[in-house]
Design a protein around this motif. Structure first.
Motif, mmCIF file in Angstrom:
data_model
loop_
_atom_site.group_PDB
_atom_site.id
_atom_site.type_symbol
_atom_site.label_atom_id
_atom_site.label_comp_id
_atom_site.label_asym_id
_atom_site.label_seq_id
_atom_site.Cartn_x
_atom_site.Cartn_y
_atom_site.Cartn_z
ATOM 1 N N UNK A 216 6.595 51.772 34.811
ATOM 2 C CA UNK A 216 5.940 51.709 36.116
ATOM 3 C C UNK A 216 4.792 50.695 36.102
ATOM 4 N N UNK A 217 4.043 50.671 35.021
ATOM 5 C CA UNK A 217 2.943 49.711 34.910
ATOM 6 C C UNK A 217 3.461 48.279 34.873
ATOM 7 N N UNK A 218 4.579 48.058 34.195
ATOM 8 C CA UNK A 218 5.136 46.703 34.144
ATOM 9 C C UNK A 218 5.640 46.263 35.513
ATOM 10 N N UNK A 219 6.232 47.195 36.280
ATOM 11 C CA UNK A 219 6.665 46.860 37.640
ATOM 12 C C UNK A 219 5.459 46.525 38.512
ATOM 13 N N UNK A 220 4.380 47.324 38.394
ATOM 14 C CA UNK A 220 3.157 47.045 39.151
ATOM 15 C C UNK A 220 2.564 45.699 38.758
ATOM 16 N N UNK A 221 2.657 45.354 37.479
ATOM 17 C CA UNK A 221 2.142 44.066 37.009
ATOM 18 C C UNK A 221 2.886 42.910 37.673
ATOM 19 N N UNK B 247 -5.237 44.478 37.963
ATOM 20 C CA UNK B 247 -4.626 43.896 36.759
ATOM 21 C C UNK B 247 -5.454 44.231 35.527
ATOM 22 N N UNK B 248 -6.772 44.222 35.666
ATOM 23 C CA UNK B 248 -7.627 44.614 34.549
ATOM 24 C C UNK B 248 -7.438 46.084 34.206
ATOM 25 N N UNK B 249 -7.245 46.908 35.237
ATOM 26 C CA UNK B 249 -6.982 48.334 34.986
ATOM 27 C C UNK B 249 -5.697 48.509 34.181
ATOM 28 N N UNK B 250 -4.658 47.747 34.550
ATOM 29 C CA UNK B 250 -3.406 47.817 33.791
ATOM 30 C C UNK B 250 -3.610 47.358 32.352
ATOM 31 N N UNK C 159 -4.127 38.174 30.901
ATOM 32 C CA UNK C 159 -3.974 36.738 31.123
ATOM 33 C C UNK C 159 -3.885 36.426 32.614
ATOM 34 N N UNK C 160 -3.060 37.184 33.333
ATOM 35 C CA UNK C 160 -2.907 36.953 34.769
ATOM 36 C C UNK C 160 -4.203 37.287 35.504
ATOM 37 N N UNK D 147 -8.299 35.287 38.959
ATOM 38 C CA UNK D 147 -9.718 35.324 39.319
ATOM 39 C C UNK D 147 -10.264 33.906 39.494
ATOM 40 N N UNK D 148 -9.925 33.010 38.585
ATOM 41 C CA UNK D 148 -10.360 31.616 38.721
ATOM 42 C C UNK D 148 -9.684 30.937 39.911
#
Length: 292
Positions: A76-81, A169-172, A229-230, A235-236
């Motif tokens: 599920x986390x990979x799908x959210x990513x 993304x940081x939470x993941x 990484x993402x 963010x930049x």
């Protein structure tokens, strides 16, 4: 007679020794050539012996089953990513935040002095540029300071909205290694339980528990590393796009004739503030003022 036969016997012995040595060298050479050839070929099973088991190649589903229950939340986390990466990559593109067609249309309306038409166009179009322009136009009657504060506030709101989504993304990246660590702990518990009950006599059960440990840890890291990484890349990317959006909007309101727009109500927002009721109430207002 003995003096004649002794040299002939010695010669005979020497010839025999040379022939024997040559045969031995030839045999040794043949063994050196044949031995590696036999070493590369698997030994054929003798009669009555079982053939050696074939090596099983693990598929992706086999690895998924080896990882245990933690593979489901990690999936599920990979799908959210993947979903967040695609969605935020599109949101942080400057051409999506400020579509060139909308920018060109609003610029033309500003050149014509049709601020009401520009407000209506911004209201009927969905983009961050349209939202910021609409808010700025609704404050033109309040003066330059009010417009700049409104633009600054709306730009910060836009930045905070997108940055909040990027923070997921940081939470993941933080949570997925912890989920993998939970799978590592449960796998170690299973491995020790197997050692306590059956010892090392059943290596298949022990290898299954150890496989759960390794697969869970690796899967958690496989999701966390791309997430971080993402996160930094987006963010930049957001910072660069926000600077571009700010420059586009600022160029619209530069040289705005605020003196001709004083107290003008360009937008359609309703104003709720009015004169105090005691100002319009006369004597009743005086009584209210005394009560206050």
């Amino acid at each position: 007679m003995h003096t004649r036969n002794n040299p002939s016997m010695i010669q005979t012995l020497l010839r025999g020794f040379v022939r024997l040595s040559a045969c031995a060298l030839l045999l040794a050479g043949n063994l050196m050539v044949v031995a590696p050839m036999h070493a590369q070929e698997p030994a054929a099973p003798a009669a009555g012996e079982a053939a050696a088991p074939e090596v099983h190649q693990h598929t992706l589903m086999d690895r998924f089953r080896e990882g245990g229950w933690v593979m489901y939340p990690l999936t599920l986390c990979s799908v959210a990513l993947v979903w967040l990466t695609v969605d935020l990559w599109m949101r942080t593109a400057l051409k999506n935040m400020a579509p060139p067609g909308q920018v060109s249309q609003v610029q033309d309306l500003f050149r014509a002095g049709d601020y009401v038409g520009a407000y209506q166009f911004a209201k009927n179009n969905n983009s961050y540029f349209a939202d910021v322009s609409r808010v700025g136009l609704s404050f033109v009657g309040e003066g330059q300071n009010a417009v700049e504060e409104a633009l600054f506030s709306e730009l910060n709101k836009t930045n905070a909205t997108i940055q909040t989504r990027i923070n997921y993304l940081s939470v993941l990246g933080v949570c997925t290694p912890m989920i993998g660590l939970v799978g590592t702990v449960t796998g170690m518990m299973s491995a020790f339980a197997t050692l306590g009950t059956s010892g090392v006599g059943d290596p298949s059960k022990l290898s299954g528990a150890i496989g759960e440990v390794l697969v869970a840890t690796a899967s958690g890291l496989a999701v966390a590393v791309p997430a971080f990484m993402v996160f930094y890349i987006l963010r930049n990317r957001l910072q660069g796009s926000m600077h571009g959006l700010q420059e586009i909007v600022s160029s619209l309101f530069r040289k705005m004739p605020y003196e001709h727009l004083k107290d003008a109500h360009v937008g359609e927002e309703e104003f709720y503030a009015a004169l105090p009721n005691w100002v319009a109430g006369g004597n009743d207002g005086a009584a209210v003022a005394v009560a206050v």
